[in-house]
Write a protein that holds these residues in place. Structure first.
Motif, short mmCIF file in Angstrom:
data_model
loop_
_atom_site.label_atom_id
_atom_site.label_comp_id
_atom_site.label_asym_id
_atom_site.label_seq_id
_atom_site.Cartn_x
_atom_site.Cartn_y
_atom_site.Cartn_z
N VAL A 248 10.14 -10.31 -10.37
CA VAL A 248 9.59 -9.43 -9.33
C VAL A 248 8.06 -9.52 -9.42
O VAL A 248 7.50 -9.45 -10.52
N LEU A 249 7.41 -9.71 -8.28
CA LEU A 249 5.96 -9.88 -8.25
C LEU A 249 5.30 -8.73 -7.49
O LEU A 249 5.83 -8.27 -6.48
N PHE A 250 4.14 -8.32 -7.99
CA PHE A 250 3.43 -7.20 -7.37
C PHE A 250 1.95 -7.27 -7.76
O PHE A 250 1.63 -7.40 -8.93
N PRO A 251 1.04 -7.20 -6.78
CA PRO A 251 -0.38 -7.29 -7.13
C PRO A 251 -0.94 -5.93 -7.59
O PRO A 251 -0.72 -4.92 -6.92
N ASP A 252 -1.63 -5.92 -8.70
CA ASP A 252 -2.25 -4.70 -9.22
C ASP A 252 -3.57 -4.46 -8.48
O ASP A 252 -4.44 -5.33 -8.45
N GLU A 253 -3.68 -3.28 -7.88
CA GLU A 253 -4.86 -3.01 -7.05
C GLU A 253 -6.17 -2.99 -7.85
O GLU A 253 -7.18 -3.53 -7.42
N SER A 257 -4.95 -8.56 -10.24
CA SER A 257 -4.13 -9.59 -10.89
C SER A 257 -2.67 -9.37 -10.50
O SER A 257 -2.31 -8.32 -9.96
N LEU A 258 -1.86 -10.37 -10.78
CA LEU A 258 -0.46 -10.33 -10.37
C LEU A 258 0.39 -9.82 -11.53
O LEU A 258 0.39 -10.41 -12.61
N GLN A 269 5.94 -9.64 -17.80
CA GLN A 269 5.48 -10.98 -18.18
C GLN A 269 3.95 -10.99 -18.25
O GLN A 269 3.30 -9.99 -18.02
N ARG A 270 3.41 -12.17 -18.49
CA ARG A 270 1.97 -12.33 -18.56
C ARG A 270 1.31 -12.03 -17.22
O ARG A 270 1.84 -12.39 -16.17
N LEU A 271 0.16 -11.38 -17.24
CA LEU A 271 -0.58 -11.13 -15.99
C LEU A 271 -1.22 -12.43 -15.52
O LEU A 271 -1.67 -13.23 -16.33
N LEU A 272 -1.27 -12.60 -14.21
CA LEU A 272 -1.93 -13.79 -13.65
C LEU A 272 -3.11 -13.30 -12.81
O LEU A 272 -2.93 -12.51 -11.89
N SER A 273 -4.30 -13.76 -13.15
CA SER A 273 -5.45 -13.38 -12.35
C SER A 273 -5.38 -14.11 -11.01
O SER A 273 -5.24 -15.32 -10.96
N LEU A 274 -5.46 -13.36 -9.92
CA LEU A 274 -5.33 -13.98 -8.60
C LEU A 274 -6.67 -14.48 -8.06
O LEU A 274 -6.72 -15.12 -7.02
N GLY A 275 -7.75 -14.15 -8.76
CA GLY A 275 -9.05 -14.71 -8.39
C GLY A 275 -9.62 -14.21 -7.08
O GLY A 275 -10.51 -14.83 -6.51
N HIS A 276 -9.10 -13.09 -6.57
CA HIS A 276 -9.65 -12.52 -5.34
C HIS A 276 -10.78 -11.54 -5.68
O HIS A 276 -10.78 -10.94 -6.75
N ASN A 277 -11.71 -11.36 -4.76
CA ASN A 277 -12.80 -10.40 -4.97
C ASN A 277 -12.55 -9.09 -4.24
O ASN A 277 -13.45 -8.27 -4.09
#
Length: 311
Positions: A248-253, A257-258, A269-277
């Motif tokens: 299940v995927l969800f972006p942290d406000e 990061s994802l 699971q491991r957090l993934l930085s989405l690289g958005h500003n």
């Protein structure tokens, strides 16, 4: 094969996934040698459609025809035939009574659900463009619609609203068959999506929680926690499954990061930085492969995919 993005500048862009993959695999020095003609042929954006006068808020592809439907703040729903390169305008437009928030094609492609900032859900016959609403006004939400999705088997559809509730509707009679009141502790519910077997529903709300509902027993099975450490969210976003429904995927406000959880035991699971500003407002996962697109308030959409690991 295709990704469509809608923007605040009222434009819609359609991107070719194959071209994006080949572009990311091509070294920069080789790309620099491309002629303008080659650049055009290899460019990921294959169509730009301009027909709305306001922010494009929702999009959905027809299940099997090359038709894209869009909804906008300009109170209209538009249908585009995107197989013809010269076409920039919609071939059909429906005027609504309020700003559009959601559109969802019936799995057969014959009907379209539309949600607006008004509580009443509309159903359109795609062939005649007749509009239907449920016969019982008490069934409807008490606030604007934030999410609408058909179940894959088309027996039901789900809606969620600013009023904090999730409703399940009969796909034929359009009667409300179940309501989850205060599904996210009374906070606004932002998105709903069915599992592939139509038995489960994944929702997320402004309480920063993602929940998995079992529709046969009408109960919440799993709560996915740990995305918003500081409580509530200011902006709407969506939660989704990956293509295998293992995650299940969800972006942290707060951290952009994802968050990713095991869909069965809610193990994070491991957090993934989405690289958005900016805040990530939308996330869409490929139904067939390890790839997804993230869209943000920083005016960017980013395409992610997992490279095949070879020994």
């Amino acid at each position: 094969q295709l990704i469509a993005t809608g923007s605040q500048d009222a434009s819609i862009k359609i991107l070719d996934v194959e071209r994006m993959l080949s572009k990311s695999a091509t070294p920069a020095d080789i790309m620099a040698l491309e002629t303008p003609q080659q650049q055009m042929e290899n460019h990921p954006v294959i169509r730009t459609l301009y027909d709305h006068n306001g922010e494009v808020t929702c999009l959905d592809f027809h299940p099997f025809e090359s038709i894209l439907v869009s909804g906008s703040d300009d109170y209209s729903i538009r249908f585009f035939e995107y197989s013809k390169p010269s076409v920039k305008k919609a071939f059909k437009s429906i005027q609504e009574a309020s700003e559009l928030t959601q559109v969802s094609f019936h799995p057969s492609g014959d009907y379209l659900l539309a949600g607006t900032r008004h509580p009443t859900i509309r159903l359109y016959d795609v062939n005649t463009f007749q509009c239907f609403v449920g016969s019982n006004p008490q069934d409807q939400h008490s606030g604007g619609i934030t999410g609408l999705k058909w179940s894959p088997n088309a027996n039901t559809f789900a809606s969620c609203s600013i009023d904090g509730s999730i409703k399940i509707w009969d796909g034929v009679s359009h009667k409300c068959i179940n309501t989850f009141h205060k599904a996210h502790d009374g906070k606004e519910v932002c998105s709903v999506v069915y599992s592939r077997n139509s038995k489960y529903l994944l929702s997320c709300g402004k309480d920063s929680l993602v929940k998995l509902w079992e529709l046969t027993t009408n109960r919440c099975l799993i709560v996915f926690t740990g995305a918003g450490v500081t409580g509530g969210m200011d902006h709407r976003t969506v939660a989704c499954f990956n293509h295998t429904e293992d995650y299940v995927l969800f972006p942290d406000e707060k951290t952009t990061s994802l968050c990713c959880w095991d869909s069965r035991n809610a193990e994070r699971q491991r957090l993934l930085s989405l690289g958005h500003n900016g805040v990530v407002r939308y996330l869409a996962h490929s139904p067939t492969g390890p790839a997804f697109v993230s869209c943000s308030d920083d005016f960017r959409a980013r395409f992610w995919y997992r490279k095949a690991t070879t020994d």
